[in-house]
Design an enzyme around this catalytic site. Sequence first.
Site, PDB file in Angstrom:
ATOM      1  N   GLU A 161    -105.278  18.209  45.530  1.00 25.96           N
ATOM      2  CA  GLU A 161    -106.376  19.159  45.676  1.00 25.96           C
ATOM      3  C   GLU A 161    -106.087  20.129  46.821  1.00 25.96           C
ATOM      4  O   GLU A 161    -106.280  21.342  46.703  1.00 25.96           O
ATOM      5  CB  GLU A 161    -107.689  18.401  45.945  1.00 25.96           C
ATOM      6  CG  GLU A 161    -108.871  19.344  46.174  1.00 25.96           C
ATOM      7  CD  GLU A 161    -110.212  18.623  46.293  1.00 25.96           C
ATOM      8  OE1 GLU A 161    -110.217  17.373  46.334  1.00 25.96           O
ATOM      9  OE2 GLU A 161    -111.235  19.313  46.346  1.00 25.96           O
TER      10      GLU A 161
ATOM     11  N   SER B 182    -118.721  19.658  41.446  1.00 23.56           N
ATOM     12  CA  SER B 182    -118.534  21.018  40.931  1.00 23.56           C
ATOM     13  C   SER B 182    -118.460  21.010  39.415  1.00 23.56           C
ATOM     14  O   SER B 182    -117.691  20.241  38.832  1.00 23.56           O
ATOM     15  CB  SER B 182    -117.236  21.626  41.477  1.00 23.56           C
ATOM     16  OG  SER B 182    -117.351  21.810  42.858  1.00 23.56           O
TER      17      SER B 182
ATOM     18  N   GLN C 238    -115.052  16.186  39.414  1.00 21.93           N
ATOM     19  CA  GLN C 238    -114.619  15.241  40.454  1.00 21.93           C
ATOM     20  C   GLN C 238    -115.830  14.530  41.061  1.00 21.93           C
ATOM     21  O   GLN C 238    -116.643  15.158  41.733  1.00 21.93           O
ATOM     22  CB  GLN C 238    -113.889  16.012  41.555  1.00 21.93           C
ATOM     23  CG  GLN C 238    -113.465  15.181  42.748  1.00 21.93           C
ATOM     24  CD  GLN C 238    -112.838  16.039  43.844  1.00 21.93           C
ATOM     25  OE1 GLN C 238    -113.239  17.187  44.026  1.00 21.93           O
ATOM     26  NE2 GLN C 238    -111.876  15.494  44.562  1.00 21.93           N
ATOM     27  N   GLY C 239    -115.940  13.225  40.850  1.00 26.13           N
ATOM     28  CA  GLY C 239    -117.062  12.459  41.394  1.00 26.13           C
ATOM     29  C   GLY C 239    -116.651  11.657  42.610  1.00 26.13           C
ATOM     30  O   GLY C 239    -116.463  10.439  42.536  1.00 26.13           O
ATOM     31  N   TYR C 240    -116.515  12.322  43.725  1.00 22.22           N
ATOM     32  CA  TYR C 240    -116.154  11.665  44.981  1.00 22.22           C
ATOM     33  C   TYR C 240    -117.373  11.555  45.891  1.00 22.22           C
ATOM     34  O   TYR C 240    -117.870  10.477  46.178  1.00 22.22           O
ATOM     35  CB  TYR C 240    -115.072  12.477  45.722  1.00 22.22           C
ATOM     36  CG  TYR C 240    -113.625  12.168  45.361  1.00 22.22           C
ATOM     37  CD1 TYR C 240    -113.253  11.791  44.075  1.00 22.22           C
ATOM     38  CD2 TYR C 240    -112.618  12.297  46.316  1.00 22.22           C
ATOM     39  CE1 TYR C 240    -111.921  11.542  43.772  1.00 22.22           C
ATOM     40  CE2 TYR C 240    -111.285  12.047  46.016  1.00 22.22           C
ATOM     41  CZ  TYR C 240    -110.947  11.661  44.738  1.00 22.22           C
ATOM     42  OH  TYR C 240    -109.627  11.421  44.444  1.00 22.22           O
ATOM     43  N   SER C 241    -117.882  12.733  46.351  1.00 16.83           N
ATOM     44  CA  SER C 241    -118.922  12.749  47.390  1.00 16.83           C
ATOM     45  C   SER C 241    -120.243  12.147  46.908  1.00 16.83           C
ATOM     46  O   SER C 241    -120.598  12.259  45.742  1.00 16.83           O
ATOM     47  CB  SER C 241    -119.196  14.183  47.828  1.00 16.83           C
ATOM     48  OG  SER C 241    -118.005  14.827  48.178  1.00 16.83           O
TER      49      SER C 241
ATOM     50  N   GLU D 139    -112.608  20.276  60.126  1.00 20.35           N
ATOM     51  CA  GLU D 139    -112.626  19.325  61.253  1.00 20.35           C
ATOM     52  C   GLU D 139    -111.880  18.050  60.864  1.00 20.35           C
ATOM     53  O   GLU D 139    -111.108  17.503  61.662  1.00 20.35           O
ATOM     54  CB  GLU D 139    -114.067  19.003  61.655  1.00 20.35           C
ATOM     55  CG  GLU D 139    -114.819  20.150  62.325  1.00 20.35           C
ATOM     56  CD  GLU D 139    -115.271  21.233  61.360  1.00 20.35           C
ATOM     57  OE1 GLU D 139    -115.349  20.962  60.135  1.00 20.35           O
ATOM     58  OE2 GLU D 139    -115.532  22.368  61.800  1.00 20.35           O
TER      59      GLU D 139
HETATM   60  C1  FAD Z   1    -118.273  24.438  47.200  1.00 20.96           C
HETATM   61  C2  FAD Z   1    -118.128  22.951  47.250  1.00 20.96           C
HETATM   62  C3  FAD Z   1    -117.645  22.273  46.166  1.00 20.96           C
HETATM   63  C4  FAD Z   1    -117.522  20.882  46.210  1.00 20.96           C
HETATM   64  N1  FAD Z   1    -117.092  20.235  45.094  1.00 20.96           N
HETATM   65  C5  FAD Z   1    -117.038  18.887  45.105  1.00 20.96           C
HETATM   66  C6  FAD Z   1    -116.677  18.165  43.923  1.00 20.96           C
HETATM   67  O1  FAD Z   1    -116.378  18.752  42.883  1.00 20.96           O
HETATM   68  N2  FAD Z   1    -116.666  16.836  43.955  1.00 20.96           N
HETATM   69  C7  FAD Z   1    -116.963  16.123  45.092  1.00 20.96           C
HETATM   70  O2  FAD Z   1    -116.900  14.929  45.053  1.00 20.96           O
HETATM   71  N3  FAD Z   1    -117.312  16.779  46.225  1.00 20.96           N
HETATM   72  C8  FAD Z   1    -117.375  18.127  46.255  1.00 20.96           C
HETATM   73  N4  FAD Z   1    -117.751  18.791  47.402  1.00 20.96           N
HETATM   74  C9  FAD Z   1    -118.176  18.004  48.558  1.00 20.96           C
HETATM   75  C10 FAD Z   1    -117.276  18.044  49.774  1.00 20.96           C
HETATM   76  O3  FAD Z   1    -116.123  17.303  49.571  1.00 20.96           O
HETATM   77  C11 FAD Z   1    -118.093  17.549  50.973  1.00 20.96           C
HETATM   78  O4  FAD Z   1    -119.125  18.483  51.190  1.00 20.96           O
HETATM   79  C12 FAD Z   1    -117.266  17.390  52.213  1.00 20.96           C
HETATM   80  O5  FAD Z   1    -116.372  16.326  52.105  1.00 20.96           O
HETATM   81  C13 FAD Z   1    -118.125  17.208  53.475  1.00 20.96           C
HETATM   82  O6  FAD Z   1    -119.069  16.194  53.342  1.00 20.96           O
HETATM   83  P1  FAD Z   1    -120.599  16.472  53.688  1.00 20.96           P
HETATM   84  O7  FAD Z   1    -121.014  17.658  52.943  1.00 20.96           O
HETATM   85  O8  FAD Z   1    -121.327  15.215  53.497  1.00 20.96           O
HETATM   86  O9  FAD Z   1    -120.607  16.867  55.232  1.00 20.96           O
HETATM   87  P2  FAD Z   1    -120.592  15.858  56.473  1.00 20.96           P
HETATM   88  O10 FAD Z   1    -119.541  14.866  56.295  1.00 20.96           O
HETATM   89  O11 FAD Z   1    -121.955  15.392  56.730  1.00 20.96           O
HETATM   90  O12 FAD Z   1    -120.143  16.848  57.626  1.00 20.96           O
HETATM   91  C14 FAD Z   1    -121.034  17.695  58.362  1.00 20.96           C
HETATM   92  C15 FAD Z   1    -120.260  18.340  59.501  1.00 20.96           C
HETATM   93  O13 FAD Z   1    -119.791  17.315  60.385  1.00 20.96           O
HETATM   94  C16 FAD Z   1    -118.419  17.408  60.581  1.00 20.96           C
HETATM   95  N5  FAD Z   1    -117.852  16.071  60.734  1.00 20.96           N
HETATM   96  C17 FAD Z   1    -118.041  14.983  59.975  1.00 20.96           C
HETATM   97  N6  FAD Z   1    -117.304  13.957  60.397  1.00 20.96           N
HETATM   98  C18 FAD Z   1    -116.591  14.409  61.444  1.00 20.96           C
HETATM   99  C19 FAD Z   1    -115.630  13.821  62.331  1.00 20.96           C
HETATM  100  N7  FAD Z   1    -115.211  12.558  62.179  1.00 20.96           N
HETATM  101  N8  FAD Z   1    -115.103  14.606  63.291  1.00 20.96           N
HETATM  102  C20 FAD Z   1    -115.499  15.888  63.453  1.00 20.96           C
HETATM  103  N9  FAD Z   1    -116.396  16.491  62.665  1.00 20.96           N
HETATM  104  C21 FAD Z   1    -116.930  15.755  61.671  1.00 20.96           C
HETATM  105  C22 FAD Z   1    -117.900  18.056  59.311  1.00 20.96           C
HETATM  106  O14 FAD Z   1    -116.640  18.671  59.521  1.00 20.96           O
HETATM  107  C23 FAD Z   1    -118.997  19.064  59.024  1.00 20.96           C
HETATM  108  O15 FAD Z   1    -118.789  20.215  59.791  1.00 20.96           O
HETATM  109  C24 FAD Z   1    -117.879  20.172  47.381  1.00 20.96           C
HETATM  110  C25 FAD Z   1    -118.340  20.888  48.490  1.00 20.96           C
HETATM  111  C26 FAD Z   1    -118.474  22.256  48.437  1.00 20.96           C
HETATM  112  C27 FAD Z   1    -118.983  22.980  49.646  1.00 20.96           C
END
Ligand code: FAD
Lengths: 380, 397
Positions: free
Chosen positions: B248, B165, B130-133, B382
């Site tokens: 998902e 992942s 999955q290429g989202y983040s 959150e």
């Molecule tokens: C084990 C694992 C597997 C993953 N696998 C994939 C994958 O296969 N493909 C993929 O694309 N992504 C994947 N991800 C990524 C995941 O989707 C992101 O980590 C997630 O969406 C959070 O983004 P971030 O890490 O940039 O955190 P940030 O967005 O920077 O968040 C940091 C903190 O701020 C809080 N925050 C942010 N915005 C708000 C708001 N508006 N209100 C309140 N709090 C807020 C968040 O809740 C968090 O606690 C994976 C992540 C993990 C941990």
Amino acid sequence: MELILTEDQELIAKTAADFAAERSPVARVRELRDGRDATGFSRDLWKEMADLGWVGIPFAEAHGGADLGLAELALVLEALGRTLAPEPFLSTVLLGGGALAAQGSAEQQEQWLPGVVSGDKLLALAYQGPESRYDLAVTGATARREGDEWVLDGEKIQVLDGHVADALLVSARSSGSEGETEGISLFLVPKDRAGLEIVRQIRVDHRNAAGVRLSGVRVGADEVLGAIDGAGAILEQVVDRATVGLCAEMLGGMQQAFDLTLEHLKSREQFGEVIGTFQALKHRAADIFIEIELARSVVMAAARAADEGASDLRQLVSLAKVRCGDAYVHVTNEGVQMYGGVGMTDEYDIGFYMKRARAAQLTFGDSSHHRDRWAKLGGY
Amino acid sequence: MADLETFRGETRAWLDAQCPSTLRGQDAPVAAVWGGRKWQPAHPDQRVWLERCAERGFTAPTWPKEFGGGGLSKDEAKILAQEMRALRLPPPLLGFGLTMIGPTLLQYGTDDQKREHLPPICRGEIRWCQGYSEPGAGSDLAGLQTRAEDCGDHYLLNGSKIWTSDADQADWIFALVRTDPEAKKQEGITFLLLDMETPGVSVSPIQLISGASPFCETYFENAKALKKDVVFKVNAGWTVAKALLGHERTMVAEAFGSGEGSRATLAERARRYLPGAEAAGPLPDATLRDRIVQVEMDTRSFALTMQRSRDAAKAGQQPGPESSIFKVVGTELNQRRQELLMDIAGPQGLGWEGEGFESDELDLTRSWLRSRGNTIEGGTSEIQRNVIAKRVLGLPD
Ligand SMILES: Cc1cc2nc3c(=O)[nH]c(=O)nc-3n(C[C@H](O)[C@H](O)[C@H](O)COP(=O)(O)OP(=O)(O)OC[C@H]3O[C@@H](n4cnc5c(N)ncnc54)[C@H](O)[C@@H]3O)c2cc1C
């Protein structure tokens, strides 16, 4: 078991919700409280509820009832819980009526149940003594045989609607010692029997309860309910069913308390914005929403388990009680907090819900009692 | 109903006869089957089991038969899952193909796309990631910057994805890319499918706190994506992206909603570790006992809520507001369970590797650490609460 409402059930829920909103607003509870009403609820409204068929929901058709289940009765109680209606469903229908329906002889049922179903007769179950806390096997009363009769002595507390009941169903120890499930008997005692002293108690939730003293109260063999010494298990079943009913009422109450709180979050302004824009409050509102959704599922499951005689009924009852008790208290505590100062005033309804939540949580066993029961049933 | 019972009987007999004994019981391989071109089975019988199940449509029980599924009704699929659990059989195949991109293609894909991609997913031949983040776009996913430049019959991709992942194990990726940099941020995104062997695609693994490295950074440098591999419409990828996130979140919730599965119950584990707890009767540690009850009760409440949602769907009702809570409740519950398991194990829960610890104890440490990601991946807790507050409760921004 299916956790959805049938069309018939949807209709009951809708009718009851409309009725509660129109005929039984919280203002009515205030009036009863402020006027120190001697009955504590409305006999006229009770009669109307009987005419609508709600009082008779769980009773056999032979007695005028609808022969439906807790799943249906729960919908009525949920709707009435939304507006805190104090009418005596728990005492008359589920506790007293429940015990009679489960254990009464044909004559006893014939004598009492048609009057209950028609809304004319009221019952109460005196199961709790000063030392019972939540243990049904501690009765606070003794029963001694004298010839063909039984003589009852002892004390009961917080008998729901005991001050207006036409008869009390009294649990008493006829053999063994307090704490044992064996050796408990149930007696049907008309309210005017010599030696019976009933004193109304005023509780924080403004619901009706009474203290009862039994001093040499004589009852005949035909006033024994079921087998002598064998009422322990029945008592548990009856109180379990009433617990499900109480949970449904709590579900309605917490939903209404949350709706009121949400309205406030969307209308009260501070810092130039409505307070519902603040994320600290939003997330707590989301948590409340989650708790209510979970509570709804377990109440539906417990009611259906009771109707189907499921083997894990007791677990589900304890689960429902813990979930609803904790959620209702949480929702109403948060409600008062999010209202701010006005939440502390008698003028706003939210405080009424908080009081009812506490009373309901401490009725039929609190959360730690039911968690302990769950563990015991699970063998640990 | 009689039909369902016949189905149950036949299914049980088939499963029992077809699942190799090497995959059952104490010495069965621990590693799950994710399939794909690079897959090395932990035991050759895993491939046998996968092929037999795929042949019968049991890897994707509810998908249409023409695309490799089993064509089962929801009730039949539930029975299949129950019988698998009852016989304690390992799932023949897991993966993002089955849980995420497959259901999304069934909803938004063209017939050609379904024919091309669904059968290989069912047979475990192609593994998806999955290429989202992106480094700058996590919770604020719509802020993603990976560029897809229109070059007539294809797009050229440049940018990078992160936290992908199993990108190093995957054969194909479904990715969100920016096709219109001028549009409002949600309106310039396209949902694309891409073979990971395409020139210009590279990955580098990232190590997790649990020691494993199942996720990667994924780079695109002038990687060529074909136009036939756009899902739904150009610049309408956000719609598809959200639908996939729905799948998902359901998948995550279901993974955690069933509780113990075939493993030992919490109380059984407590008997193993608490001194003096071998005999029947109340556990000697009253506080721990109460925590076990709380996790069990919450697990049951959650399972009943998912059942309520499924029953409503079966009766043809729209998904109610209850479905919005699944991700946050399921993941937070799993974290509480993992922490409780650690506390139950006591000092034996502290193993990392080597002597002095049973293998299930070492797994426990890793899975506790892994569980911390549950409330981050797939939209953080959150963000889930923001969504509930806004969409369900109608609280203003
Ligand atoms: C084990 C694992 C597997 C993953 N696998 C994939 C994958 O296969 N493909 C993929 O694309 N992504 C994947 N991800 C990524 C995941 O989707 C992101 O980590 C997630 O969406 C959070 O983004 P971030 O890490 O940039 O955190 P940030 O967005 O920077 O968040 C940091 C903190 O701020 C809080 N925050 C942010 N915005 C708000 C708001 N508006 N209100 C309140 N709090 C807020 C968040 O809740 C968090 O606690 C994976 C992540 C993990 C941990």
